[in-house]
Design a protein around this motif. Sequence first.
Motif, PDB file in Angstrom:
ATOM      1  N   PHE A 141       4.286  -4.875  -0.935  1.00  0.00           N
ATOM      2  CA  PHE A 141       4.623  -4.877  -2.359  1.00  0.00           C
ATOM      3  C   PHE A 141       5.983  -4.247  -2.680  1.00  0.00           C
ATOM      4  O   PHE A 141       6.766  -4.837  -3.425  1.00  0.00           O
ATOM      5  N   PRO A 142       6.299  -3.057  -2.126  1.00  0.00           N
ATOM      6  CA  PRO A 142       7.581  -2.457  -2.498  1.00  0.00           C
ATOM      7  C   PRO A 142       8.801  -3.242  -2.012  1.00  0.00           C
ATOM      8  O   PRO A 142       9.909  -2.977  -2.469  1.00  0.00           O
ATOM      9  N   LEU A 143       8.601  -4.198  -1.114  1.00  0.00           N
ATOM     10  CA  LEU A 143       9.740  -5.001  -0.650  1.00  0.00           C
ATOM     11  C   LEU A 143      10.186  -6.008  -1.707  1.00  0.00           C
ATOM     12  O   LEU A 143      11.290  -6.554  -1.625  1.00  0.00           O
ATOM     13  N   GLY A 144       9.301  -6.280  -2.660  1.00  0.00           N
ATOM     14  CA  GLY A 144       9.648  -7.215  -3.729  1.00  0.00           C
ATOM     15  C   GLY A 144       9.324  -8.665  -3.399  1.00  0.00           C
ATOM     16  O   GLY A 144       9.462  -9.548  -4.248  1.00  0.00           O
ATOM     17  N   THR A 145       8.851  -8.915  -2.176  1.00  0.00           N
ATOM     18  CA  THR A 145       8.599 -10.300  -1.756  1.00  0.00           C
ATOM     19  C   THR A 145       7.238 -10.841  -2.201  1.00  0.00           C
ATOM     20  O   THR A 145       6.941 -12.016  -1.980  1.00  0.00           O
ATOM     21  N   CYS A 146       6.414  -9.970  -2.816  1.00  0.00           N
ATOM     22  CA  CYS A 146       5.130 -10.465  -3.331  1.00  0.00           C
ATOM     23  C   CYS A 146       5.314 -11.105  -4.706  1.00  0.00           C
ATOM     24  O   CYS A 146       4.382 -11.734  -5.220  1.00  0.00           O
ATOM     25  N   GLY A 147       6.478 -10.951  -5.293  1.00  0.00           N
ATOM     26  CA  GLY A 147       6.726 -11.516  -6.623  1.00  0.00           C
ATOM     27  C   GLY A 147       5.747 -10.965  -7.634  1.00  0.00           C
ATOM     28  O   GLY A 147       5.574  -9.751  -7.725  1.00  0.00           O
ATOM     29  N   LYS A 148       5.081 -11.858  -8.350  1.00  0.00           N
ATOM     30  CA  LYS A 148       4.138 -11.401  -9.381  1.00  0.00           C
ATOM     31  C   LYS A 148       2.712 -11.277  -8.861  1.00  0.00           C
ATOM     32  O   LYS A 148       1.782 -11.025  -9.618  1.00  0.00           O
ATOM     33  N   ILE A 149       2.560 -11.479  -7.568  1.00  0.00           N
ATOM     34  CA  ILE A 149       1.230 -11.350  -6.951  1.00  0.00           C
ATOM     35  C   ILE A 149       0.826  -9.881  -6.973  1.00  0.00           C
ATOM     36  O   ILE A 149       1.626  -8.990  -6.706  1.00  0.00           O
ATOM     37  N   ASP A 150      -0.447  -9.628  -7.254  1.00  0.00           N
ATOM     38  CA  ASP A 150      -0.946  -8.253  -7.320  1.00  0.00           C
ATOM     39  C   ASP A 150      -0.902  -7.589  -5.934  1.00  0.00           C
ATOM     40  O   ASP A 150      -1.143  -8.252  -4.919  1.00  0.00           O
ATOM     41  N   PRO A 151      -0.618  -6.273  -5.903  1.00  0.00           N
ATOM     42  CA  PRO A 151      -0.563  -5.579  -4.593  1.00  0.00           C
ATOM     43  C   PRO A 151      -1.867  -5.706  -3.799  1.00  0.00           C
ATOM     44  O   PRO A 151      -1.843  -5.635  -2.570  1.00  0.00           O
ATOM     45  N   GLU A 152      -2.988  -5.865  -4.495  1.00  0.00           N
ATOM     46  CA  GLU A 152      -4.274  -5.953  -3.779  1.00  0.00           C
ATOM     47  C   GLU A 152      -4.595  -7.381  -3.334  1.00  0.00           C
ATOM     48  O   GLU A 152      -5.488  -7.584  -2.504  1.00  0.00           O
ATOM     49  N   ASN A 153      -3.899  -8.356  -3.879  1.00  0.00           N
ATOM     50  CA  ASN A 153      -4.122  -9.750  -3.477  1.00  0.00           C
ATOM     51  C   ASN A 153      -3.871  -9.878  -1.966  1.00  0.00           C
ATOM     52  O   ASN A 153      -2.861  -9.378  -1.464  1.00  0.00           O
ATOM     53  N   PRO A 154      -4.787 -10.534  -1.242  1.00  0.00           N
ATOM     54  CA  PRO A 154      -4.617 -10.582   0.225  1.00  0.00           C
ATOM     55  C   PRO A 154      -3.338 -11.273   0.676  1.00  0.00           C
ATOM     56  O   PRO A 154      -2.891 -11.050   1.806  1.00  0.00           O
ATOM     57  N   THR A 155      -2.715 -12.086  -0.174  1.00  0.00           N
ATOM     58  CA  THR A 155      -1.473 -12.746   0.250  1.00  0.00           C
ATOM     59  C   THR A 155      -0.260 -11.805   0.157  1.00  0.00           C
ATOM     60  O   THR A 155       0.818 -12.152   0.651  1.00  0.00           O
ATOM     61  N   CYS A 156      -0.444 -10.667  -0.490  1.00  0.00           N
ATOM     62  CA  CYS A 156       0.597  -9.625  -0.470  1.00  0.00           C
ATOM     63  C   CYS A 156       0.238  -8.721   0.715  1.00  0.00           C
ATOM     64  O   CYS A 156      -0.729  -7.959   0.668  1.00  0.00           O
ATOM     65  N   ALA A 157       1.000  -8.826   1.795  1.00  0.00           N
ATOM     66  CA  ALA A 157       0.548  -8.304   3.095  1.00  0.00           C
ATOM     67  C   ALA A 157       0.376  -6.784   3.134  1.00  0.00           C
ATOM     68  O   ALA A 157       1.083  -6.054   2.436  1.00  0.00           O
ATOM     69  N   LYS A 158      -0.594  -6.372   3.935  1.00  0.00           N
ATOM     70  CA  LYS A 158      -0.902  -4.957   4.157  1.00  0.00           C
ATOM     71  C   LYS A 158      -1.095  -4.764   5.657  1.00  0.00           C
ATOM     72  O   LYS A 158      -1.783  -5.552   6.297  1.00  0.00           O
ATOM     73  N   LEU A 159      -0.527  -3.697   6.159  1.00  0.00           N
ATOM     74  CA  LEU A 159      -0.627  -3.446   7.601  1.00  0.00           C
ATOM     75  C   LEU A 159      -1.074  -2.006   7.821  1.00  0.00           C
ATOM     76  O   LEU A 159      -0.485  -1.082   7.253  1.00  0.00           O
ATOM     77  N   THR A 160      -2.125  -1.830   8.603  1.00  0.00           N
ATOM     78  CA  THR A 160      -2.510  -0.476   9.017  1.00  0.00           C
ATOM     79  C   THR A 160      -2.489  -0.417  10.538  1.00  0.00           C
ATOM     80  O   THR A 160      -3.181  -1.178  11.215  1.00  0.00           O
ATOM     81  N   LEU A 161      -1.652   0.473  11.039  1.00  0.00           N
ATOM     82  CA  LEU A 161      -1.576   0.710  12.487  1.00  0.00           C
ATOM     83  C   LEU A 161      -2.373   1.968  12.783  1.00  0.00           C
ATOM     84  O   LEU A 161      -2.131   3.020  12.183  1.00  0.00           O
ATOM     85  N   THR A 162      -3.320   1.857  13.692  1.00  0.00           N
ATOM     86  CA  THR A 162      -4.141   3.004  14.053  1.00  0.00           C
ATOM     87  C   THR A 162      -3.809   3.422  15.478  1.00  0.00           C
ATOM     88  O   THR A 162      -3.588   2.572  16.332  1.00  0.00           O
ATOM     89  N   GLY A 163      -3.751   4.711  15.716  1.00  0.00           N
ATOM     90  CA  GLY A 163      -3.441   5.167  17.061  1.00  0.00           C
ATOM     91  C   GLY A 163      -3.294   6.665  17.117  1.00  0.00           C
ATOM     92  O   GLY A 163      -3.981   7.376  16.402  1.00  0.00           O
ATOM     93  N   LYS A 164      -2.387   7.118  17.988  1.00  0.00           N
ATOM     94  CA  LYS A 164      -2.185   8.560  18.145  1.00  0.00           C
ATOM     95  C   LYS A 164      -0.744   8.931  17.813  1.00  0.00           C
ATOM     96  O   LYS A 164       0.194   8.232  18.212  1.00  0.00           O
ATOM     97  N   LEU A 165      -0.621  10.031  17.117  1.00  0.00           N
ATOM     98  CA  LEU A 165       0.709  10.518  16.760  1.00  0.00           C
ATOM     99  C   LEU A 165       1.181  11.439  17.877  1.00  0.00           C
ATOM    100  O   LEU A 165       0.554  12.462  18.162  1.00  0.00           O
ATOM    101  N   LYS A 166       2.276  11.045  18.522  1.00  0.00           N
ATOM    102  CA  LYS A 166       2.737  11.782  19.709  1.00  0.00           C
ATOM    103  C   LYS A 166       4.094  12.417  19.444  1.00  0.00           C
ATOM    104  O   LYS A 166       4.999  11.756  18.913  1.00  0.00           O
ATOM    105  N   LEU A 167       4.221  13.662  19.863  1.00  0.00           N
ATOM    106  CA  LEU A 167       5.509  14.348  19.789  1.00  0.00           C
ATOM    107  C   LEU A 167       6.398  13.819  20.917  1.00  0.00           C
ATOM    108  O   LEU A 167       5.945  13.669  22.051  1.00  0.00           O
ATOM    109  N   ILE A 168       7.654  13.538  20.581  1.00  0.00           N
ATOM    110  CA  ILE A 168       8.595  13.023  21.587  1.00  0.00           C
ATOM    111  C   ILE A 168       9.421  14.184  22.138  1.00  0.00           C
ATOM    112  O   ILE A 168       9.930  15.004  21.382  1.00  0.00           O
ATOM    113  N   ASP A 169       9.559  14.238  23.447  1.00  0.00           N
ATOM    114  CA  ASP A 169      10.408  15.249  24.084  1.00  0.00           C
ATOM    115  C   ASP A 169      11.832  15.118  23.550  1.00  0.00           C
ATOM    116  O   ASP A 169      12.459  14.060  23.718  1.00  0.00           O
TER     117      ASP A 169
END
Lengths: 238, 238
Positions: A141-169
Amino acid sequence: MLPPAHLLVVAVGAALLLAFRPPLPALAARPIVAAAGGKPAPTEAAATARWLAAQNTWGVLRLSPSQFLCRLLARDPLLFGGTDCTISSDLSGAPFGNVVSYSDGVPGESHGIPYFYLTTLDPTARDALEDERTSFTLSEFPLGTCGKIDPENPTCAKLTLTGKLKLIDPQSSEADLAKEALFTKHPEMEGWPKNHHFQIFKLEIKNIFLIDWFGGPKPISPTEYLEYEKNRALLKSS
Amino acid sequence: MLPPAHLLVVAVGAALLLAFRPPLPALAARPIVAAAGGKPAPTEAAATARWLAAQNTWGVLRLSPSQFLCRLLARDPLLFGGTDCTISSDLSGAPFGNVVSYSDGVPGESHGIPYFYLTTLDPTARDALEDERTSFTLSEFPLGTCGKIDPENPTCAKLTLTGKLKLIDPQSSEADLAKEALFTKHPEMEGWPKNHHFQIFKLEIKNIFLIDWFGGPKPISPTEYLEYEKNRALLKSS
């Protein structure tokens, strides 16, 4: 049946290109040129997920449990004002998310792995982090590419990445690449006060949850996601 | 010392106004006129939190654990494509967030309580939800008011409301008010397919975590947040 000669040439050319590509040991995923193509088609799940990660600059990171939050707040009194952990104990056991900036590569050459620049944690919290699963959520939604489509509408993409937060040396080559990725997309980070002990973290991706159309979340494996460009090159050359 | 007569008149007037305000049993919090004043000053924590909730239309909601997600996906094959719960078991124990739309009141008259329009859950999941703590995170960044400030910079406000996600009785007056609040800010919701069994939920707020300046999260109690306008009226009249 043998492939036509011109396809063979393309395949060999692509193989050579892949073979002579400079190694990227830290950011192992292949780059995706994000700005060129616009939003991929809904049929291209991995491409859409990579596009969303490349285009966005911030998301909501689920922080570790209350003890981590408490230590983080106590650690950095200048930024966070210090705490006697009352906030933390109030939140005991509650899920907790916060807005953070990230980068998955320098602009136009992303690799899919989100890198973060967060204040340092003490070793105990760091250990807790290592064990703790984390999720990171982005919206189109914040990219502006959903136009007037609602943020919850499935065609306005949502991505959740699940995993582990790792400290980098901080001495590693990965840290150098990650810093370049972060500081080009978030120039002010470079000037953030040294005494806040910012360090680089990455999300080690275990699961990907993408909604970009009706019909449910798209099954994308971390390998498909991270090696998207490589696979696309192989497909083109086959 | 007795207060001057004109202050007494203002105080009595304000008390009368409060007394004769039409009751809002469902949306009990006092309204805040959000659009008028722009972003409140960093010293006004409750006002800033209410402004952020009033101005935004979407955020990241931490969904309940894997079993809830699994049931949700299985429940609505049209929207989510059904699932054999493999996604869920992969995510077992992992925190999980997703992008959702919300409204805390009709435009210009918000009450601070986020209402959501989500697909119906089966009774087991609903029970789980009742017991489950939830967090909902908003950023100022998509509003455009952070300018060139980085989304992670503490002066670009971030709000996380922690509490319980409650299903609203669809026959209640609260449901009617919430629907009005949702459908005015998200007009397309009204046309979403009936067979997806969308229902109204609200976040019962237990903790508030606001960062809007250097110096740490601002301590705001749910009462301060929800009754912000009432307190401001009392302050003005005192």
